[in-house]
Design a protein around this motif. Structure first.
Motif, mmCIF file in Angstrom:
data_model
loop_
_atom_site.group_PDB
_atom_site.id
_atom_site.type_symbol
_atom_site.label_atom_id
_atom_site.label_comp_id
_atom_site.label_asym_id
_atom_site.label_seq_id
_atom_site.Cartn_x
_atom_site.Cartn_y
_atom_site.Cartn_z
ATOM 1 N N PRO A 191 -2.319 -2.151 49.435
ATOM 2 C CA PRO A 191 -3.008 -2.951 50.455
ATOM 3 C C PRO A 191 -4.318 -3.577 49.965
ATOM 4 N N LEU A 231 -8.917 10.183 49.929
ATOM 5 C CA LEU A 231 -7.482 10.446 50.051
ATOM 6 C C LEU A 231 -7.085 11.717 49.317
ATOM 7 N N LEU A 232 -7.754 11.958 48.176
ATOM 8 C CA LEU A 232 -7.453 13.192 47.439
ATOM 9 C C LEU A 232 -7.784 14.417 48.276
ATOM 10 N N MET A 283 -7.471 14.696 51.252
ATOM 11 C CA MET A 283 -6.410 14.870 52.261
ATOM 12 C C MET A 283 -5.134 15.397 51.611
ATOM 13 N N GLY A 284 -5.186 15.571 50.287
ATOM 14 C CA GLY A 284 -4.013 16.076 49.585
ATOM 15 C C GLY A 284 -3.062 14.990 49.108
ATOM 16 N N ALA A 285 -3.590 13.760 48.947
ATOM 17 C CA ALA A 285 -2.731 12.642 48.558
ATOM 18 C C ALA A 285 -2.232 12.791 47.121
ATOM 19 N N ASP A 342 0.954 8.366 46.942
ATOM 20 C CA ASP A 342 0.257 8.061 48.201
ATOM 21 C C ASP A 342 -0.880 7.094 47.945
ATOM 22 N N LYS A 402 -0.694 3.600 49.722
ATOM 23 C CA LYS A 402 -1.538 3.496 50.913
ATOM 24 C C LYS A 402 -2.894 2.879 50.620
ATOM 25 N N LEU A 403 -3.278 2.837 49.335
ATOM 26 C CA LEU A 403 -4.613 2.346 49.001
ATOM 27 C C LEU A 403 -4.561 1.152 48.036
#
Lengths: 250, 259
Positions: free
Chosen positions: A169, A152-153, A155-157, A161, A165-166
């Motif tokens: 969930p 995710l990082l 992807m620029g999270a 985020d 998103k992680l």
């Protein structure tokens, strides 16, 4: 799974248990110590109005408020501990230590603090349910693997985020496990709280019947308490199945 | 026409620090290379030779201790989100449907949900994923999951994509068809691909240039050109000059193991 193994076997075992109870109770014939199953059922029917309206409702209110507070506080604490290692090392041992306190022994103190209001019972329920919910949610938040975080990082999270998103969930299955333990404990907590002093509730009613040597009257609210626990558990399980549909695909 | 440089390393050095900086584990010791836009590069080398570390440097998860890394001709310090990354395991989120998994990089970039959804739906068919949008990753085969993972890295929007042994867990037949599929996608999309592999055949079949990673620390990057035109067929690998190159590469890798 075959239908026989899923439903028939447990049903037969349960019926066998009820029959055994009935037989032993009738042979002993001391109904103020061990009332028979049918006596208890008859009692529930006789007292249906008081049990189902006043007392069940009073207990349900304690369970709902206690569990609600537990979920809010437990999740907040789990998130806080997950965000900061310092908070985790400071609070986690206290959390564990709080579970070694015999809650039943300190419960009377709550009566001193909160009086005979609903809050003394809510406090006992909270103390019973807070731990499993907090620990399960915390473990869930920590279960996120480094690989996913790094993906995710790339992807620029942002931190937010990753949390939404992680972490959330991933924690959900753990959270539901915590709640399932929590709901059954909440019924026990509420009953004990009512024992110590209340004007209504299934725990209170059971105790009152005890002082009257009414064996069936003691058991009747206990059966209802147990049913309440089962129903709450099933509701949570249904919510869980709905929220975690993807787990069936694993 | 001069082609633009997609990625370049300029005397890049990197070491890991252990025991609070007491011990330094050197990995890269002054590496230079340039990759043109639209190239397909494979990187081979034994485990622990620093291939994955190089990827971590490119993605921005690690920073070089000396030297600089340029993405599309610009020296970028914060490279996170500047290149697409496809990990070895597909790392699809099991609770998200295929559609939602592919939408993830767009969501993180702040693309409105509806727009992201439409963009993904329009691409699923091209990626051979039509009809899977509402399935969960657990319902898909390994090959299909890697396609989703590749689609996700393409949707990062970058022209540079890093693929870290993406097919290593697949069976031989699926792997071959995925390799053909990847070449097709690469030819269509004009992306720059860096692809780590252990498999010499895979490297020869896919790439234009092969970087050979010697044992860490690496101070010199050896590279070979693959003497094959495109489009390629898997039987082209039987050509004598390719077979010779294969022997050479295997010898190189073996030498490292023997050392």
């Amino acid at each position: 799974m075959k239908l026989t193994t899923k439903y028939l076997t447990p049903a037969l075992v349960f019926i066998a248990f009820l029959v055994l109870w009935e037989v032993v109770a009738r042979v002993l014939n001391v109904s103020f110590v061990l009332p028979s199953f049918t006596e208890v059922m008859v009692k529930i029917w006789d007292l249906r109005e008081a049990l189902f309206t006043t007392h069940l409702f009073a207990t349900l209110k304690i369970v709902a408020i206690g569990l609600g507070c537990s979920i809010v506080l437990g999740c907040a604490l789990a998130v806080w501990m997950n965000n900061s290692k310092a908070v985790e090392t400071a609070i986690y041992p206290i959390l564990v230590a709080s579970q070694t306190i015999p809650i039943i022994a300190i419960a009377p103190i709550f009566v001193l603090w909160f009086g005979y209001s609903i809050w003394s019972k809510v406090a006992v329920t909270l103390l019973f349910t807070f731990f499993p919910i907090t620990v399960a949610t915390f473990d869930g938040l920590k279960s996120v693997s480094k690989e996913y975080k790094e993906l995710l990082l790339t992807m620029g999270a942002t931190k937010k985020d990753i949390f939404l998103k992680l972490s959330v969930p991933s924690a959900l299955p753990f959270f539901y496990s915590g709640i399932k333990v929590g709901v059954t404990l909440s019924v026990i907590g509420a009953a004990i709280g009512e024992w110590l002093g209340a004007q209504a509730g299934l725990g209170y009613f059971s105790r009152r019947m005890m002082s009257q040597f009414d064996g069936a009257g003691v058991f009747a609210p206990i059966v209802l308490l147990s049913l309440l626990g089962i129903v709450l558990f099933l509701i949570v399980s249904a919510l869980e199945r709905k929220a975690l549909r993807w787990r069936k695909t694993q | 026409m001069e082609k633009k440089i997609a990625l370049s390393f300029k005397s890049v050095k990197f070491h890991y620090e252990l025991d609070n900086g007491q011990t330094k584990v050197p990995i890269l010791d002054g590496i230079d290379f340039e990759i043109q836009d639209g190239e397909f590069i494979t990187i081979i080398g034994p485990s622990g030779s620093g291939k994955s570390t190089m990827f971590r440097l490119v993605t921005g998860l690690e920073q070089p201790t000396a030297g600089s890394i340029e993405v599309n001709g610009v020296e970028e310090v914060n490279r996170l989100s500047k290149v697409g990354y496809m990990p070895q395991k597909d790392l699809l989120l099991p609770w998200r449907s295929i559609l939602e998994n592919a939408m993830l990089p767009l969501e993180i970039k702040g693309v409105p949900k509806q727009e992201a959804k439409e963009q993904v739906l329009s691409m699923l068919e091209e990626f051979g994923l039509k009809g899977t949008e509402n399935k969960f990753p657990g319902n898909l085969s390994g090959g299909m999951r890697q396609r989703v993972s590749f689609l996700r890295s393409v949707l990062s929007g970058s022209n540079v994509l890093l693929l870290d042994e993406p097919f290593s867990a697949l069976d031989a037949i699926t792997r071959l068809s995925m390799q053909e599929w990847l070449l097709e996608q690469w030819e269509k999309r004009n992306k720059t691909l860096l692809f780590i592999t252990h498999d010499v055949d895979e490297a020869l079949f896919l790439s234009g240039r092969i970087f050979i990673f010697r044992q860490a620390p690496i101070s010199y990057l050896e590279e070979v050109k693959v003497p094959l035109a495109r489009p390629r067929k898997i039987r082209d690998l039987a050509q004598p000059e390719v077979a010779e190159l294969k022997d050479y590469l295997i010898d190189q890798l073996r030498k490292k193991v023997a050392q």
